[in-house]
Scaffold this motif. Structure first.
Motif, PDB file in Angstrom:
ATOM      1  N   HIS A  81      19.047  41.550  75.650  1.00 44.26           N
ATOM      2  CA  HIS A  81      20.373  41.337  76.476  1.00 44.26           C
ATOM      3  C   HIS A  81      21.632  40.898  75.721  1.00 44.26           C
ATOM      4  O   HIS A  81      22.725  41.007  76.303  1.00 44.26           O
ATOM      5  CB  HIS A  81      20.280  40.623  77.463  1.00 44.26           C
ATOM      6  CG  HIS A  81      19.124  41.100  78.524  1.00 44.26           C
ATOM      7  ND1 HIS A  81      19.122  42.162  79.235  1.00 44.26           N
ATOM      8  CD2 HIS A  81      18.099  40.438  79.053  1.00 44.26           C
ATOM      9  CE1 HIS A  81      18.007  42.280  80.009  1.00 44.26           C
ATOM     10  NE2 HIS A  81      17.362  40.907  79.865  1.00 44.26           N
ATOM     11  N   VAL A  82      21.361  40.586  74.322  1.00 34.95           N
ATOM     12  CA  VAL A  82      22.577  40.473  73.267  1.00 34.95           C
ATOM     13  C   VAL A  82      23.084  41.880  72.844  1.00 34.95           C
ATOM     14  O   VAL A  82      22.170  42.630  72.518  1.00 34.95           O
ATOM     15  CB  VAL A  82      22.022  39.524  72.358  1.00 34.95           C
ATOM     16  CG1 VAL A  82      23.248  39.447  71.074  1.00 34.95           C
ATOM     17  CG2 VAL A  82      21.666  38.056  72.710  1.00 34.95           C
ATOM     18  N   LEU A 101      17.644  36.141  64.645  1.00 31.48           N
ATOM     19  CA  LEU A 101      17.102  35.737  66.128  1.00 31.48           C
ATOM     20  C   LEU A 101      17.976  35.753  67.201  1.00 31.48           C
ATOM     21  O   LEU A 101      17.750  36.193  68.156  1.00 31.48           O
ATOM     22  CB  LEU A 101      16.912  34.238  65.691  1.00 31.48           C
ATOM     23  CG  LEU A 101      16.174  33.299  66.813  1.00 31.48           C
ATOM     24  CD1 LEU A 101      15.292  32.296  66.512  1.00 31.48           C
ATOM     25  CD2 LEU A 101      16.968  32.812  67.971  1.00 31.48           C
ATOM     26  N   VAL A 102      19.342  35.587  66.898  1.00 29.49           N
ATOM     27  CA  VAL A 102      20.450  35.936  67.882  1.00 29.49           C
ATOM     28  C   VAL A 102      20.588  37.183  68.324  1.00 29.49           C
ATOM     29  O   VAL A 102      20.541  37.591  69.460  1.00 29.49           O
ATOM     30  CB  VAL A 102      21.774  34.899  67.539  1.00 29.49           C
ATOM     31  CG1 VAL A 102      22.847  35.197  68.761  1.00 29.49           C
ATOM     32  CG2 VAL A 102      21.626  33.648  67.328  1.00 29.49           C
ATOM     33  N   ARG A 103      20.843  37.984  67.297  1.00 34.01           N
ATOM     34  CA  ARG A 103      20.765  39.416  67.555  1.00 34.01           C
ATOM     35  C   ARG A 103      19.830  39.975  68.133  1.00 34.01           C
ATOM     36  O   ARG A 103      20.097  40.893  68.907  1.00 34.01           O
ATOM     37  CB  ARG A 103      21.295  40.050  65.905  1.00 34.01           C
ATOM     38  CG  ARG A 103      21.813  41.394  66.194  1.00 34.01           C
ATOM     39  CD  ARG A 103      23.026  41.631  66.545  1.00 34.01           C
ATOM     40  NE  ARG A 103      23.246  43.330  67.003  1.00 34.01           N
ATOM     41  CZ  ARG A 103      23.028  43.878  67.917  1.00 34.01           C
ATOM     42  NH1 ARG A 103      22.114  43.517  68.896  1.00 34.01           N
ATOM     43  NH2 ARG A 103      22.872  45.162  68.008  1.00 34.01           N
ATOM     44  N   LEU A 110      17.415  32.393  74.217  1.00 34.32           N
ATOM     45  CA  LEU A 110      17.617  31.590  73.030  1.00 34.32           C
ATOM     46  C   LEU A 110      17.149  30.361  72.717  1.00 34.32           C
ATOM     47  O   LEU A 110      16.807  30.225  71.541  1.00 34.32           O
ATOM     48  CB  LEU A 110      19.060  31.948  72.906  1.00 34.32           C
ATOM     49  CG  LEU A 110      20.029  31.843  71.485  1.00 34.32           C
ATOM     50  CD1 LEU A 110      19.071  32.724  70.431  1.00 34.32           C
ATOM     51  CD2 LEU A 110      21.102  32.236  71.420  1.00 34.32           C
ATOM     52  N   GLU A 111      17.351  29.658  73.723  1.00 40.03           N
ATOM     53  CA  GLU A 111      16.899  28.245  73.525  1.00 40.03           C
ATOM     54  C   GLU A 111      15.623  27.961  73.311  1.00 40.03           C
ATOM     55  O   GLU A 111      14.951  27.370  72.415  1.00 40.03           O
ATOM     56  CB  GLU A 111      17.476  27.402  74.652  1.00 40.03           C
ATOM     57  CG  GLU A 111      18.892  27.097  74.829  1.00 40.03           C
ATOM     58  CD  GLU A 111      19.395  26.350  75.981  1.00 40.03           C
ATOM     59  OE1 GLU A 111      20.339  25.961  76.065  1.00 40.03           O
ATOM     60  OE2 GLU A 111      18.471  26.443  76.881  1.00 40.03           O
ATOM     61  N   GLY A 171      30.059  37.752  80.610  1.00 37.59           N
ATOM     62  CA  GLY A 171      29.771  38.842  79.642  1.00 37.59           C
ATOM     63  C   GLY A 171      29.621  38.000  78.014  1.00 37.59           C
ATOM     64  O   GLY A 171      29.618  38.896  77.337  1.00 37.59           O
ATOM     65  N   TYR A 172      29.919  36.685  78.118  1.00 36.81           N
ATOM     66  CA  TYR A 172      29.936  36.064  76.759  1.00 36.81           C
ATOM     67  C   TYR A 172      29.062  34.952  76.707  1.00 36.81           C
ATOM     68  O   TYR A 172      29.261  34.217  77.912  1.00 36.81           O
ATOM     69  CB  TYR A 172      31.282  35.917  76.275  1.00 36.81           C
ATOM     70  CG  TYR A 172      32.124  37.108  75.827  1.00 36.81           C
ATOM     71  CD1 TYR A 172      32.148  37.811  74.719  1.00 36.81           C
ATOM     72  CD2 TYR A 172      32.725  37.986  76.898  1.00 36.81           C
ATOM     73  CE1 TYR A 172      32.772  39.144  74.474  1.00 36.81           C
ATOM     74  CE2 TYR A 172      33.342  39.095  76.655  1.00 36.81           C
ATOM     75  CZ  TYR A 172      33.344  39.479  75.604  1.00 36.81           C
ATOM     76  OH  TYR A 172      33.898  40.721  75.449  1.00 36.81           O
ATOM     77  N   VAL A 173      28.350  34.651  75.880  1.00 32.00           N
ATOM     78  CA  VAL A 173      27.712  33.202  75.546  1.00 32.00           C
ATOM     79  C   VAL A 173      28.182  32.560  74.389  1.00 32.00           C
ATOM     80  O   VAL A 173      28.372  33.421  73.335  1.00 32.00           O
ATOM     81  CB  VAL A 173      26.310  33.636  75.510  1.00 32.00           C
ATOM     82  CG1 VAL A 173      25.517  32.329  75.201  1.00 32.00           C
ATOM     83  CG2 VAL A 173      25.589  34.009  76.825  1.00 32.00           C
ATOM     84  N   TYR A 174      28.346  31.423  74.314  1.00 26.68           N
ATOM     85  CA  TYR A 174      28.886  30.631  73.012  1.00 26.68           C
ATOM     86  C   TYR A 174      27.491  30.121  72.385  1.00 26.68           C
ATOM     87  O   TYR A 174      26.845  29.195  73.121  1.00 26.68           O
ATOM     88  CB  TYR A 174      30.069  29.734  73.501  1.00 26.68           C
ATOM     89  CG  TYR A 174      31.149  30.073  73.807  1.00 26.68           C
ATOM     90  CD1 TYR A 174      32.208  30.133  73.120  1.00 26.68           C
ATOM     91  CD2 TYR A 174      31.284  31.065  75.006  1.00 26.68           C
ATOM     92  CE1 TYR A 174      33.322  30.766  73.345  1.00 26.68           C
ATOM     93  CE2 TYR A 174      32.577  31.755  75.501  1.00 26.68           C
ATOM     94  CZ  TYR A 174      33.614  31.675  74.569  1.00 26.68           C
ATOM     95  OH  TYR A 174      34.764  32.292  74.822  1.00 26.68           O
ATOM     96  N   VAL A 175      27.639  29.974  71.188  1.00 26.53           N
ATOM     97  CA  VAL A 175      26.376  29.701  70.518  1.00 26.53           C
ATOM     98  C   VAL A 175      26.891  28.697  69.195  1.00 26.53           C
ATOM     99  O   VAL A 175      27.524  29.063  68.447  1.00 26.53           O
ATOM    100  CB  VAL A 175      25.361  30.723  69.772  1.00 26.53           C
ATOM    101  CG1 VAL A 175      24.279  29.899  69.215  1.00 26.53           C
ATOM    102  CG2 VAL A 175      24.860  31.701  70.821  1.00 26.53           C
TER     103      VAL A 175
END
Length: 209
Positions: A109-110, A103-105, A36-37, A78-82
């Motif tokens: 693996h998201v 972009l995130v969705r 993502l970065e 199982g979770y990432v904070y954006v």
């Protein structure tokens, strides 16, 4: 890394940085963060995708031989904070734009954003991302900075141990209770032919294979 919910200085777009929670495939948290970065830089969207974080807390792992290993453990596997730039809609709610959402969705693996579901045309549901409140951001991130390392030990009631230090050195026994918060356990040791419960430090014992 800054976890503030305050406006970003020098921002060209008018908006507010908000933290969102994204559910990802188990074990893929770091991979999602890196991808993502990279994608946000490549697509020149770092002004809308501001930070990606995996909240972690320090832990001390007790190995089978009694030695200690300092490590970090995910607080919410199982979770990432954006942290993303959000703008207020007509109802005064903070929303991210569709391009940033996509972009995130669509990052490998998201699974989806954590939020409220809404129905789209054709009956298909769409998750509307809901930002964390400032209190939630404080609870998730600020507590990490001051949290004492938790002790993790690979032992459970019924395991066989060998005492390697202290007054009961060379005694063997069976674990009956584990207290990670105190870095201690209780074990039944055969002393003078009698099964006797003894409290031991994690560093005093070694797990028998």
């Amino acid at each position: 890394m800054t976890y503030s919910a305050d406006p970003v200085e020098g921002e060209e777009l008018v908006g507010r940085p908000c933290w969102y929670v994204v559910q990802v495939a188990s074990g893929c948290e770091q991979k999602v963060k890196s991808t993502l970065e990279q994608r946000s830089r490549t697509l020149d969207m770092t002004d809308r995708i501001l930070q990606v974080a995996i909240p972690q807390a320090p832990v001390v792992r007790i190995r089978k031989d009694g030695s200690r290993q300092n490590a970090e453990e995910k607080i919410y596997p199982g979770y990432v904070y954006v942290q993303m730039l959000a703008v207020a809609n007509e109802q005064g709610q903070w929303e991210i734009d569709d391009e940033a959402w996509q972009l995130v969705r669509n990052t490998p693996h998201v699974i989806n954003f954590v939020g409220s579901q809404q129905l789209r045309a054709g009956g298909r549901s769409h998750v509307k991302p809901m930002p964390l409140s400032e209190a939630e951001v404080e609870r998730v991130f600020q507590s990490v900075a001051v949290e004492e390392p938790k002790v993790k030990v690979d032992m459970a009631p019924g395991d066989l141990i060998l005492v390697i230090a202290g007054p009961f050195k060379d005694f063997r026994g069976e674990v009956i209770e584990v207290s990670p918060e105190r870095s201690k356990l209780k074990a039944l040791l055969s002393i003078f032919g009698r099964e006797t419960p003894v409290e031991l430090e994690f560093t005093q014992i070694q797990k028998e294979s």
